[in-house]
Design an enzyme around this catalytic site. Structure first.
Site, mmCIF file in Angstrom:
data_model
loop_
_atom_site.group_PDB
_atom_site.id
_atom_site.type_symbol
_atom_site.label_atom_id
_atom_site.label_comp_id
_atom_site.label_asym_id
_atom_site.label_seq_id
_atom_site.Cartn_x
_atom_site.Cartn_y
_atom_site.Cartn_z
ATOM 1 N N ARG A 21 0.841 -1.205 0.000
ATOM 2 C CA ARG A 21 0.000 0.000 0.000
ATOM 3 C C ARG A 21 0.869 1.245 0.000
ATOM 4 O O ARG A 21 2.083 1.182 0.179
ATOM 5 C CB ARG A 21 -0.935 0.007 1.211
ATOM 6 N N ASP A 57 8.034 -10.223 7.552
ATOM 7 C CA ASP A 57 8.193 -9.252 8.632
ATOM 8 C C ASP A 57 9.684 -8.958 8.731
ATOM 9 O O ASP A 57 10.478 -9.852 9.040
ATOM 10 C CB ASP A 57 7.661 -9.845 9.938
ATOM 11 N N TYR A 149 10.811 7.593 15.668
ATOM 12 C CA TYR A 149 10.698 7.547 14.202
ATOM 13 C C TYR A 149 11.795 8.388 13.544
ATOM 14 O O TYR A 149 12.443 7.940 12.590
ATOM 15 C CB TYR A 149 9.316 8.059 13.795
ATOM 16 N N LYS A 153 14.751 7.028 11.017
ATOM 17 C CA LYS A 153 14.853 7.507 9.633
ATOM 18 C C LYS A 153 16.162 8.259 9.388
ATOM 19 O O LYS A 153 16.715 8.206 8.285
ATOM 20 C CB LYS A 153 13.648 8.388 9.296
#
Length: 243
Positions: A21, A57, A149, A153
């Protein structure tokens, strides 16, 4: 002098993680449209038409190994890796649990380590390859409520630049694409007020599209991107410029 220029002359074996997606799906569809042999991974399946749909995963090393084995059996050694799989667990630092931290780091950063390590084995034998890591503008600018996060990143930049120095002599490039606010299912749940406030921060005054991110990725993987490595390509409407 031993020089090899990586050019695209025939369909390549491409692996896209998190490809069921959003941005990952658009990237996979773009490679399919180019005629490449594409495998996508996700935790629940549902990849795009024309792609080999694999369950994986990225926090499970054995699952990563199996996904590569399946992709290689179908399409040959992986020549282009797009590491896109990622999760969020947003909350302010003082409310962030150990699990909030470790789950995001394990998926977004350690997952990328597993993927790039496995991909590099085949690329070194081929003496060519493209590694593209999907980061975020947040990894460059920071964001309140996203310490985990942002750290995960930002770490992708270090991976790509270190890989460039390790693998560059074998015609393997490693780059980062850092999207900003992109129209996806995740941003669709925001209120009109939230969406308007976000757009006000972006110099181009709009959200990006998944196809615009995919365009940057396919360019990095193309013959035109053969001399680009260790770069961070922002696709963020100017939001993160200067970083």
């Amino acid at each position: 002098m031993d020089e090899q220029v990586d050019t695209q002359s025939e369909p390549r074996s491409v692996l896209v993680t998190g490809g069921s997606r959003g941005i990952g799906r658009a990237i996979a569809e773009a490679f399919v449209a180019l005629g490449d042999k594409v495998a996508v991974t996700s935790r629940s399946g549902g990849g795009p038409d024309g792609a080999l749909d694999l369950i994986c995963d990225v926090t499970d090393g054995a699952a990563v190994e199996q996904a590569f084995a399946d992709a290689e059996a179908a399409h040959g050694p992986v020549e282009v890796l797009v590491a896109n799989a990622g999760i969020t667990a947003d909350t302010l630092l003082l409310r962030m649990s150990e699990d909030d931290w470790s789950s995001v780091i394990e998926t977004n950063l350690t997952g990328a380590f597993r993927l790039t390590k496995r991909a590099a084995k085949g690329m070194l034998r081929l003496r060519r390859g493209r590694i593209i890591l999907i980061s975020s503008v947040v990894g460059l600018t920071g964001q309140a409520g996203q310490v985990n996060y942002a750290a995960s990143k930002a770490g992708l930049v270090g991976i790509a630049r270190s890989l460039t120095r390790e693998l560059g002599s074998r015609s393997i490039t490693a780059n980062v694409v850092a999207p900003g606010f992109i129209d996806t299912d995740m941003t669709a749940v925001l209120s009109d007020e939230q969406r308007a406030a976000i757009k006000d921060q972006v110099p181009l005054r709009r959200y990006g599209t998944v196809d615009e991110v995919a365009g940057a990725v396919t360019w990095l993987a193309s013959a035109g991107g053969a001399y680009v490595s260790g770069a961070v390509i922002p696709v963020d409407g100017g939001l993160g410029m200067g970083h």
